[in-house]
Design an enzyme around this catalytic site. Structure first.
Site, PDB file in Angstrom:
ATOM      1  N   CYS A 152       6.371  -0.109  -0.819  1.00  0.00           N
ATOM      2  CA  CYS A 152       5.563   0.787   0.156  1.00  0.00           C
ATOM      3  C   CYS A 152       4.254   0.043   0.566  1.00  0.00           C
ATOM      4  CB  CYS A 152       5.111   1.958  -0.401  1.00  0.00           C
ATOM      5  SG  CYS A 152       6.396   2.945  -1.268  1.00  0.00           S
ATOM      6  N   ASP A 199       8.999   7.302   4.220  1.00  0.00           N
ATOM      7  CA  ASP A 199       8.687   6.358   2.763  1.00  0.00           C
ATOM      8  C   ASP A 199      10.203   6.272   2.160  1.00  0.00           C
ATOM      9  OD1 ASP A 199       7.612   5.754   0.500  1.00  0.00           O
ATOM     10  OD2 ASP A 199       5.961   6.733   0.948  1.00  0.00           O
ATOM     11  N   ASN A 237      10.420   0.783   3.674  1.00  0.00           N
ATOM     12  CA  ASN A 237      11.617   0.090   3.054  1.00  0.00           C
ATOM     13  C   ASN A 237      12.515   0.897   2.597  1.00  0.00           C
ATOM     14  OD1 ASN A 237       9.170   0.484   0.698  1.00  0.00           O
ATOM     15  ND2 ASN A 237      10.891   1.367   0.128  1.00  0.00           N
TER      16      ASN A 237
END
Ligand SMILES: *[C@@H]1O[C@H](CO)[C@@H](O)[C@H](O)[C@H]1NC(C)=O
Ligand SMILES: *[C@@H]1O[C@H](CO)[C@@H](O)[C@H](O)[C@H]1NC(C)=O
Ligand SMILES: *[C@@H]1O[C@H](CO)[C@@H](O)[C@H](O)[C@H]1NC(C)=O
Ligand SMILES: *[C@@H]1O[C@H](CO)[C@@H](O)[C@H](O)[C@H]1NC(C)=O
Length: 606
Positions: free
Chosen positions: A70, A34, A314
């Site tokens: 996200c 993440d 990302n």
């Protein structure tokens, strides 16, 4: 017609794959972190990942998310569709989050469902989407998983006190347990479960929250760096964020709100260095999980029949371009993410640095490896993971709608306050624990971007909702500090004198703009072969081909990408022209060319 025996046998073999082949379908694992950056080389600080994936597999250094936040990025990844097609463009309603995924009809249309229907056991551990919460985890339950353990809001980003739903059961709270370690343990349990079923291959996703910031609402709102397992706290004390040319630059960079940011002071820079250290430390638990996964596959004899993908939803910036910690921007820091692949037939130790791929391609890649047909609504194509050559697709389109959300103690919460209100239904009094927090209006952060990498070029182009434009020649300016379309600079240097690829800047920008015009609303194969939409005869497949002078007049007259205002979601009516002119090579184009020679401003269309 009579067929001979050999032909009949060949036909039968073609129609029905031999059972032995079906049984040998590979297992597929995706490790999805993440907010993990590629540009600050975070994977270099993960020795076990280096050993098991970098050395044993292929590294794709030009892999991109198509929307740098996200939930929308994860929806892109699991559906194989771009955000302008999913219309899940934010982390929370009305434009995004798990509820939007459901209302857009994706509960039954995502990768795990298709894999399960094709005979795979499917597992997911960790964070699925934002706004997948204690109150809606069963409205409906997520379909498509044989086994699952989902982190749930509002505690998804609490490293030490969080709730999950195991196989859809009522949520359980884990206090004093380290979230990335919990994810690893559950992954190992599901791997054991999968190994017990010798009939079916498996598809498993491990989605730990590291290195996302720790984010908690109570007893006090905090949006700080990730928290770390005590065994990793001592690491990387001397680490500093690389002082690249885009690091807190003397001259502001970017456009619009980014160009107006003040320079960060030493206190903030020191805080940000420590923030990044914490991110690297939190990733150590993921590093250990990678080794744990490989060890279990080896023990169950499945390592040679398993593909392992490693990527992040990302990227991330800290101090680059004067930005506080965060993502959502269009810079390379935010859109470039790690992609490592190992598995049967994947070249070991190979680095591909001139093949562009994106998250849109991962669902098609995984379907392809599983021997499943590709869906017509895929906006991407399988990545050639077995191919040892360093050539391939050259473009990726990126997009974003809404606000930017600076994190950390000094992030000033430019958008965060309003964002939290919307997210949790809080009143300002609930979160103004820190009275120092400035609360200016949310910044407009809606834009369309484009990366194009070919043998002779490495470019980034973007158009913002303010109609600001960015163009970086990333062969000369890999850190994106010199915007060639900066209007102040252009007038200072008498503009048209600037050239790129031996052509006038505007001439090159015309092509890039036309490519965004296609990419911003493309569906299916048009996203893979956008030039074909403009040149249907199929004679232009790349920027270099489109740059042929014979097309100059044609491209000069293409409608330009533009916006009439900045909106927090995908409202097509403010997004300017939607259709590109098609090059017919016929009388109309010839006339257009001739008229253009007489009057460069001539347009048949306006
Ligand atoms: C952990 O979370 C639970 C549920 O939100 C809460 O009741 C408890 O006080 C928290 N524990 C700590 C140490 O903050
Ligand atoms: C955002 O854009 C709108 C126009 O679309 C403008 O009115 C507003 O001032 C902008 N906000 C900021 C903070 O720049
Ligand atoms: C995307 O979703 C929003 C919120 O539901 C809606 O207002 C908008 O019209 C949708 N956009 C498109 C292009 O369908
Ligand atoms: C084309 O348009 C621009 C801007 O309106 C103007 O400055 C220029 O003189 C025009 N050129 C010709 C050849 O008419």
């Amino acid at each position: 017609m009579r067929l001979n025996t050999a032909a009949v046998a060949a036909l039968a073999a073609f129609a029905a794959p031999a059972p032995a082949l079906a049984a040998a379908r590979p297992n597929i694992i995706v490790v999805l972190t993440d907010d993990q950056d590629a540009q600050m080389n975070s994977i270099d600080y993960m020795p076990l990942l280096q050993k098991h994936l970098v050395d044993q597999g292929t590294t794709f250094t030009k892999h991109y998310c198509t929307i740098a936040i996200c939930c929308p990025s994860r929806v892109n990844l699991w559906t194989g569709q771009l955000a302008h097609n999913t219309n899940v463009t934010d982390v929370s309603p009305p434009y995004g989050g798990y509820p939007k995924f459901v209302t857009e009809g994706y509960s039954d249309r995502h990768l795990a469902v298709w894999m399960q229907e094709s005979g795979y056991n499917t597992y997911y551990v960790g964070k699925l989407f934002n706004h997948h919460s204690l109150s809606n985890y069963d409205k409906p339950h997520v379909r498509g998983f044989t086994g699952s353990d989902f982190l749930l809001d509002p505690t998804t980003y609490q490293y030490w006190n969080f709730s999950t739903t195991h196989n859809g059961a009522p949520p359980v709270n884990y206090d004093g347990v380290y979230s990335p370690d919990f994810t690893a343990e559950r992954v190992y349990e599901f791997l054991d479960e999968a190994a017990e079923d010798s009939e079916k291959p498996f598809f498993l996703v491990a989605a730990p929250i590291a290195p996302h910031g720790n984010f908690q609402l109570s007893p006090k709102l905090e949006a700080g760096p990730p928290q770390v397992a005590p065994r990793h706290q001592h690491l990387f004390n001397d680490y500093e964020i690389p002082r690249t040319p885009n690091f807190n630059p003397e001259t502001p960079s970017g456009v619009d709100w980014i160009a107006r940011l003040p320079r960060l002071d030493d206190t903030v820079l020191a805080y940000n260095d420590e923030f990044q250290r914490q991110r690297l430390r939190s990733l150590q638990a993921v590093d250990e999980m990678v080794e744990g996964v490989v060890a279990r596959l080896e023990a169950s004899g499945q390592l040679d029949n398993t593909y392992i993908f490693y990527t992040a939803d990302n990227g991330y910036h800290i101090s680059q371009h004067r930005l506080n910690p965060g993502k959502e921007c269009s810079f390379e820091t935010d859109i470039n993410v790690p992609l490592l692949v190992r598995g049967p037939g994947v070249p070991a130790g190979l680095v591909k640095d001139s093949v562009v791929s994106s998250h849109t391609d991962l669902a098609p890649t995984i379907m392809h490896l599983a021997g499943n047909p590709l869906r017509a609504d895929f906006d991407g194509q399988p990545i050639a993971v077995h191919d040892a050559s360093n050539t391939g697709p050259e473009h990726v389109g990126t997009e974003f709608w809404g606000h930017a959300f600076p994190e950390g103690k000094y992030g000033s919460y430019v958008a965060a306050a309003g964002h939290l209100e919307a997210y949790y239904g809080l009143s300002p009094a609930d979160y103004q624990a820190d009275t120092q927090m400035a609360r200016p209006a949310p910044v407009n952060n809606t834009y369309k971007g484009l990366r194009v990498v070919g043998a002779e070029y490495n470019l980034y182009y973007a158009v913002w909702c303010t109609n600001d434009r960015q163009l970086y020649d990333m062969r000369k300016d890999p850190f994106q500090v010199d915007n060639l379309l900066d209007s102040k600079k252009m007038t200072a240097t008498a503009g048209p004198a600037s050239t790129l690829l031996g052509r006038d800047l505007a001439t090159v920008a015309d092509r890039l703009d036309a490519l965004i015009l296609i990419m911003k609303s493309c569906k299916g194969n048009a996203c893979v072969e956008p030039w074909r939409r403009i040149h249907p005869h199929g004679d232009v497949h790349s920027l270099s081909a489109a740059l042929a002078p014979k097309y100059d007049a044609f491209y000069a007259q293409q409608p330009k990408v533009s916006f009439t205002s900045c909106k927090p979601g995908y409202l097509r009516e403010v997004e300017g022209p939607q259709h590109a002119h098609v090059f017919s090579g016929g009388a109309l184009d010839t006339m257009r060319e001739q008229m253009h020679m007489v009057d460069p401003n001539w347009s048949l269309w306006t």
